[in-house]
Motif scaffolding. Structure first.
Motif, short mmCIF file in Angstrom:
data_model
loop_
_atom_site.label_atom_id
_atom_site.label_comp_id
_atom_site.label_asym_id
_atom_site.label_seq_id
_atom_site.Cartn_x
_atom_site.Cartn_y
_atom_site.Cartn_z
N LEU A 249 37.26 34.87 61.84
CA LEU A 249 36.33 33.56 61.59
C LEU A 249 34.90 34.01 61.26
O LEU A 249 34.17 32.38 61.23
CB LEU A 249 37.09 32.84 62.97
N VAL A 250 34.31 34.61 61.80
CA VAL A 250 32.38 35.18 61.27
C VAL A 250 32.83 34.63 60.07
O VAL A 250 31.81 33.92 59.77
CB VAL A 250 32.22 35.82 62.45
N LEU A 251 32.97 35.92 59.17
CA LEU A 251 33.01 36.08 57.55
C LEU A 251 33.74 34.49 57.78
O LEU A 251 32.90 34.19 56.13
CB LEU A 251 34.24 36.96 56.95
N LYS A 252 34.45 34.13 57.15
CA LYS A 252 35.00 32.60 57.30
C LYS A 252 34.04 31.74 57.62
O LYS A 252 33.72 30.22 55.73
CB LYS A 252 36.08 31.96 58.11
N ALA A 253 33.56 31.73 58.21
CA ALA A 253 32.08 30.53 58.78
C ALA A 253 31.27 30.88 57.68
O ALA A 253 30.42 30.31 56.89
CB ALA A 253 31.39 30.60 60.17
N ALA A 254 31.08 32.30 57.45
CA ALA A 254 29.33 32.85 56.61
C ALA A 254 30.20 32.15 55.29
O ALA A 254 29.07 31.77 54.59
CB ALA A 254 29.16 34.09 57.10
N LYS B 245 18.84 39.38 56.62
CA LYS B 245 19.50 38.96 55.50
C LYS B 245 19.80 40.64 54.90
O LYS B 245 19.57 41.65 55.24
CB LYS B 245 18.15 38.94 54.62
N ALA B 246 20.89 40.29 53.95
CA ALA B 246 21.73 41.35 53.30
C ALA B 246 21.69 40.79 51.71
O ALA B 246 22.05 40.44 51.47
CB ALA B 246 22.46 42.08 54.13
N ASP B 247 22.26 41.42 50.58
CA ASP B 247 22.65 41.22 49.66
C ASP B 247 24.07 40.26 49.28
O ASP B 247 24.23 39.86 48.98
CB ASP B 247 22.95 43.08 48.27
N ASP B 248 25.03 41.22 50.02
CA ASP B 248 26.03 40.55 50.29
C ASP B 248 26.42 40.86 51.90
O ASP B 248 25.81 40.70 52.80
CB ASP B 248 27.10 41.61 49.86
N LEU B 249 27.71 39.25 52.39
CA LEU B 249 28.49 39.60 53.67
C LEU B 249 29.32 40.42 54.08
O LEU B 249 29.90 41.26 53.09
CB LEU B 249 28.59 38.35 53.61
N SER B 250 28.58 41.38 55.24
CA SER B 250 29.55 41.67 56.41
C SER B 250 29.57 41.78 57.01
O SER B 250 28.75 40.89 57.78
CB SER B 250 29.12 42.99 55.57
N LEU B 251 30.32 42.43 58.55
CA LEU B 251 30.50 42.28 59.41
C LEU B 251 30.88 43.77 60.41
O LEU B 251 32.14 44.88 59.79
CB LEU B 251 31.79 41.35 59.44
N THR B 252 29.60 43.68 61.72
CA THR B 252 30.51 44.41 62.79
C THR B 252 30.94 44.09 63.66
O THR B 252 30.61 42.91 64.65
CB THR B 252 28.99 45.72 62.26
N VAL B 253 30.68 44.52 64.57
CA VAL B 253 32.11 44.22 65.56
C VAL B 253 31.62 44.89 66.51
O VAL B 253 32.13 46.99 66.91
CB VAL B 253 33.33 43.86 65.56
N ALA C 78 24.12 38.54 54.47
CA ALA C 78 23.72 38.29 55.03
C ALA C 78 24.80 40.04 56.27
O ALA C 78 26.06 40.06 55.94
CB ALA C 78 23.88 37.19 56.49
N GLN C 79 24.07 40.56 56.58
CA GLN C 79 25.09 41.56 57.96
C GLN C 79 24.86 41.00 59.02
O GLN C 79 23.80 40.53 59.66
CB GLN C 79 23.58 42.72 57.91
N ILE C 80 25.82 41.13 59.72
CA ILE C 80 26.32 40.35 61.09
C ILE C 80 27.37 40.92 61.93
O ILE C 80 27.88 41.63 60.96
CB ILE C 80 27.19 38.91 60.66
N SER C 81 26.33 41.14 63.13
CA SER C 81 26.93 41.48 64.13
C SER C 81 27.64 41.21 64.97
O SER C 81 26.89 40.24 65.30
CB SER C 81 25.86 42.70 64.29
#
Length: 281
Positions: free
Chosen positions: A68-73, A45-53, A84-87
């Motif tokens: 596509l990961v952020l598009k799905a979110a 959980k996070a305040d906004d959407l972000s992605l690290t690879v 969400a913080q997405i890794s």
């Protein structure tokens, strides 16, 4: 607390192009399986959407809204104030015919639906791409239409395989444009409760209609298939999806692992991995 999801490689054991709609979408009849080789998604959980690879195949993977990961979110949260913080741990080659991006998107949907306690999209991610709904199942399926007609096939035998990608990009539109025919026969009826060898014999009578135009565009695919044909105990070899990844089937994981070692040693620039099919949702 983080939620995790596995994004397995998708392999088209057979892919028959059976027509084309007026809007340009191709109609497919494909037998899809998933292999225990893949990427991994972690969300918290996070305040906004972000992605690290991260991971060995992270180079060149975008981290912006085009991923596509952020598009799905973004699709899943809709108008809700969710973040969400997405890794993404990237292990699969990109644009390789094994559904890497689509499987990542599907794993993201699964992980975030659990994190946010919400339902999956009504279209099961079809608006993100034709392969996302089948990747959401992460199990053996027959995929028809433009990807929206999915029939689970839980009784297929476990398959032991090697995947090889020669590191060349094969643009999907170019491959479809090179099809000699876009109105081809569908797959034969699947055998009921097949043995492994019986199933592979049936599979050998099916096709990947995209293989000839892909090989014409990228001769490296032919080199991969020739190398696979020369490995010990190989039962079947074919290209997956629109390429350039190819697969080869073996009677055991030991035989598949041994073949993978030989293929990697003799072709050090290729991405090579071995694994077995299963259900991973």
């Amino acid at each position: 607390m983080a939620n995790r999801a596995f994004a397995p490689a998708k392999v088209n054991l057979a892919l028959h192009v059976t027509g084309q709609r007026q809007d340009g979408y191709h109609l497919l009849d494909s037998l899809v399986v998933f292999v225990g080789i893949g990427d991994r998604i972690t969300v918290s959980k996070a305040d906004d959407l972000s992605l690290t690879v991260t991971g060995p195949r992270a180079a060149g993977v975008p981290t912006g809204p085009e991923n596509l990961v952020l598009k799905a979110a973004t699709l899943l949260r809709g108008d809700q104030p969710l973040g969400a913080q997405i890794s993404l741990e990237k292990n699969l080659p990109a644009a390789a015919g094994i559904g890497g991006g689509s499987s990542d998107a599907a794993a993201t949907l699964r992980a975030l639906a659990a994190l946010w306690q919400c339902d999956l999209p009504n279209d099961n991610g079809l608006s993100l791409g034709a392969d996302v709904p089948v990747c959401l199942t992460a199990q053996s399926c027959r995929m028809e239409g433009i990807g929206e007609q999915i029939t689970p096939l839980p009784n297929l035998p476990t398959l032991h395989m090697v995947l090889v990608n020669p590191g060349v990009e094969v643009p999907t539109p170019v491959v479809f444009k090179g099809l000699a025919s876009k109105d081809n026969p569908a797959m034969e009826a699947l055998p009921q409760e097949p043995s492994t060898l019986g199933f592979i014999a049936w599979l050998g009578r099916q096709r990947n209609d995209l293989e000839p135009p892909a090989r014409a565009h990228a001769p490296e695919i032919t080199a991969v298939l020739d190398a696979m044909a020369a490995t010990d105990q190989v039962l079947l070899h074919r290209m997956s999806g629109s390429g350039a990844t190819c697969f080869a089937l073996y009677p055991s994981m030991e035989a598949a692992a041994a073949a993978a070692i030989v293929l990697k040693q003799t072709n050090t620039d290729w991405w090579v991995a071995s694994g077995q099919t299963g259900s991973f949702a």
